[in-house]
Design a protein around this motif. Structure first.
Motif, PDB file in Angstrom:
ATOM      1  N   GLY A 196       3.251  -4.440   1.336  1.00 24.27           N
ATOM      2  CA  GLY A 196       1.958  -4.291   1.992  1.00 24.27           C
ATOM      3  C   GLY A 196       0.882  -4.017   0.966  1.00 24.27           C
ATOM      4  N   PRO A 197      -0.369  -3.907   1.391  1.00 27.43           N
ATOM      5  CA  PRO A 197      -1.460  -3.672   0.439  1.00 27.43           C
ATOM      6  C   PRO A 197      -1.361  -2.297  -0.194  1.00 27.43           C
ATOM      7  N   GLN A 198      -2.097  -2.121  -1.269  1.00 31.94           N
ATOM      8  CA  GLN A 198      -2.146  -0.822  -1.921  1.00 31.94           C
ATOM      9  C   GLN A 198      -2.671   0.231  -0.941  1.00 31.94           C
ATOM     10  N   ILE A 290       4.553  -4.085  -4.032  1.00 32.08           N
ATOM     11  CA  ILE A 290       3.547  -5.011  -3.507  1.00 32.08           C
ATOM     12  C   ILE A 290       4.029  -6.444  -3.640  1.00 32.08           C
ATOM     13  N   ASP A 291       4.583  -6.788  -4.808  1.00 25.09           N
ATOM     14  CA  ASP A 291       5.072  -8.152  -5.035  1.00 25.09           C
ATOM     15  C   ASP A 291       6.050  -8.108  -6.197  1.00 25.09           C
ATOM     16  N   VAL A 292       7.204  -8.738  -6.051  1.00 30.82           N
ATOM     17  CA  VAL A 292       8.200  -8.767  -7.130  1.00 30.82           C
ATOM     18  C   VAL A 292       8.260 -10.132  -7.796  1.00 30.82           C
ATOM     19  N   LEU A 308       3.931  -3.196   5.859  1.00 26.98           N
ATOM     20  CA  LEU A 308       3.163  -2.049   6.313  1.00 26.98           C
ATOM     21  C   LEU A 308       1.677  -2.343   6.212  1.00 26.98           C
ATOM     22  N   GLU A 309       0.876  -1.571   6.939  1.00 27.16           N
ATOM     23  CA  GLU A 309      -0.567  -1.705   6.876  1.00 27.16           C
ATOM     24  C   GLU A 309      -1.191  -0.367   6.499  1.00 27.16           C
ATOM     25  N   ARG A 310      -2.397  -0.424   5.998  1.00 24.78           N
ATOM     26  CA  ARG A 310      -3.081   0.806   5.600  1.00 24.78           C
ATOM     27  C   ARG A 310      -3.409   1.638   6.835  1.00 24.78           C
ATOM     28  N   PRO A 311      -3.145   2.948   6.785  1.00 24.73           N
ATOM     29  CA  PRO A 311      -3.454   3.796   7.940  1.00 24.73           C
ATOM     30  C   PRO A 311      -4.960   3.981   8.092  1.00 24.73           C
ATOM     31  N   SER A 312      -5.398   4.119   9.331  1.00 27.55           N
ATOM     32  CA  SER A 312      -6.833   4.328   9.587  1.00 27.55           C
ATOM     33  C   SER A 312      -7.250   5.760   9.310  1.00 27.55           C
TER      34      SER A 312
END
Length: 490
Positions: A196-198, A290-292, A308-312
């Motif tokens: 997922g994103p940072q 993030i990426d392998v 996963l997504e970034r929490p609000s």
């Protein structure tokens, strides 16, 4: 003191040990000691200062008023006990989970009193297992789990999913299927790759999933530099979790494949000329990153991508982990309730997926809850196939050539002829230079195609090998489209 007066010390230790402990050997020849009435077994040759069998004997004899014996007497007594135990029947030891009698499963809570979870048909309970049924092996990585809560009504599952930032409902049901697989001692499970994103909380979610099985001391680790160190880590715990992977070497990729589906390593025993010892392992594996980069086809079949997504809303680490630790008994209890529910149903085993045991578990989960885990697992494998193809120019070239084939009509060539054909197709009219890593010989091409065979088959291109009087050949066939797809194309 004469030598005759020293001899009884060995006998006192040996008699004391055999009265209070049961000794047995495992398949690799290691001798373990199991206190009478307790399921925990310790190797008698362990030199550790915390919880070793040598320490058990010393403390026990001191408390029972037999005194303190020197190291020579202890060593000679243990040498005798080990020699006697080598003639006993071979018995296994288990880390964290173990098969029981009559189709039951045990989960080690890591407690000093030996209490464990007994998962049997219809229910689960907490009890001390019969030492003849279960023999737990403990290491420094064996954390203590809380006593799971009963009658949770599924609240723990909701708590877990609320604490993790899974992006979709499909990801949530795959995470649950993996946790259920971790409770199955004989089911190989694919390795979740939390991505997922940072800032999406990948490491936090990974720790939570691990700590449900390994206790609050369970944590993520950096990827070892070589396979030997990775095997040492894997052998000491049940779930191995690697954090923040950004690159995966071919050797590490192959090692991960062996960890997921099981393998054995043989090494020379220390301080010997020719003796060896065996290390067998098959463990649940978890990764975050993030990426392998490029994923090899054989590893892709053993991965379980969880996005996963970034929490609000952000929370402090202290608040988050305090809530998780408080909820862990309920989470574990709900997971055990779900395991009993899933094991009680029958489901058909998919025959087209490599991780068939896990696919069957997903089918059981769907039958019990209606979540759609099997469809989500198939979709995840399809996405991974796309990733493999996007990162492999040879796979792209083979698929391009296959579009020109008549469906159902195989094309045969030698490996060298296929190499020339595919190289010309890649170069094209502009004669592009061959990329780094492109096969240089027919043998290298054949080996690469064997790795790509499952990935290409998922895209309707079948590869096979054979031999005639003229020599060996490679056969490529484009599978006919199913009737529904043919109608859409029409």
């Amino acid at each position: 003191m004469s030598e005759e007066e020293k001899n009884p010390a060995r006998e006192v230790i040996a008699n004391y040990a055999q009265e209070r402990f049961r000794y047995f050997r495992t398949a690799d020849g290691t001798v373990y000691a199991q206190r009478n009435g307790q399921p925990v077994a310790r190797p008698i040759r362990s030199q550790g200062t915390t919880g070793s069998h040598r320490q058990e004997l010393m403390v026990g004899m001191f408390h029972d008023g037999l005194g303190v014996f020197n190291g020579t007497a202890m060593k000679e007594a243990l040498d005798l006990i080990e020699a006697l135990a080598l003639s006993q029947d071979v018995q296994p030891v288990h880390l964290r989970v173990a098969p029981g009698f009559h189709g039951a499963t045990w989960l080690d809570l890591g407690r000093n009193d030996g209490q464990s979870v007994h998962i049997h048909p219809g229910d689960w309970d907490i009890t001390v297992p019969d030492p003849h049924e279960v023999r737990w092996r403990r290491t420094q990585l064996t954390g203590e789990l809380p006593l799971p809560a009963k009658d949770t009504d599924g609240k723990g599952i909701d708590l877990l999913l609320r604490l993790c930032n899974f992006a979709t409902a499909e990801t949530e049901c795959l995470a649950l299927a993996w946790l259920l697989g971790c409770l199955e001692p004989s089911v190989p499970v694919p390795a979740p790759f939390l991505t997922g994103p940072q800032g999406a909380g990948k490491s936090t979610a990974g720790r939570m999933l691990v700590r449900i099985i390994e206790g609050m001391s369970g944590d993520l680790r950096h990827a070892p530099k070589d396979e030997e160190n990775l095997i040492a880590t894997v052998a000491a715990g049940w779930v191995t979790a690697l954090d923040n992977l950004s690159h995966m070497t071919p050797d590490l990729s192959d090692a991960m494949c062996r960890i997921v589906t099981g393998a054995e390593n043989v090494k020379r025993a220390l301080f010997t000329d020719g003796d060896v010892f065996r290390v067998g392992y098959r463990r649940p594996l978890l990764m975050t990153g993030i990426d392998v980069g490029v994923i090899r086809p054989d590893l892709a079949e053993r991965l379980l991508p969880l996005r996963l997504e970034r929490p609000s809303v952000r929370r402090t680490e202290a608040e988050l982990w305090a809530e998780f630790e408080e909820a862990l008994p309920v989470i574990l209890g709900s997971l055990l309730d779900l395991a009993v529910q899933v094991r009680a149903v029958e489901a058909q085993t998919p025959t087209d997926l490599r991780m068939a045991d896990f696919a069957h578990l997903c089918a059981q989960l769907d039958t019990a809850t209606g979540l759609g885990a099997l469809a989500a697992y198939r979709a995840s494998l399809d996405d991974l196939n796309d990733d493999v193809i996007e990162g492999d120019l040879l796979a792209q070239t083979v698929l391009k050539h296959a579009t020109e084939l008549t469906a159902g009509a195989p094309e045969r060539m030698t490996s060298s002829e296929w190499l020339n054909t595919l190289s010309r197709l890649y170069s094209g009219e502009e004669c592009r230079p061959m990329p780094k890593g492109w096969p240089t010989t027919g043998k290298v091409l054949s080996d690469r195609l064997k790795r790509l065979q499952p990935t290409l088959a998922a895209r309707g291109v079948l590869i096979d090998w054979g031999r005639t009087k003229q020599g060996r050949y490679i056969e490529i066939t484009r599978r006919p489209a199913p009737p529904a797809e043919q109608q859409q194309l029409g």
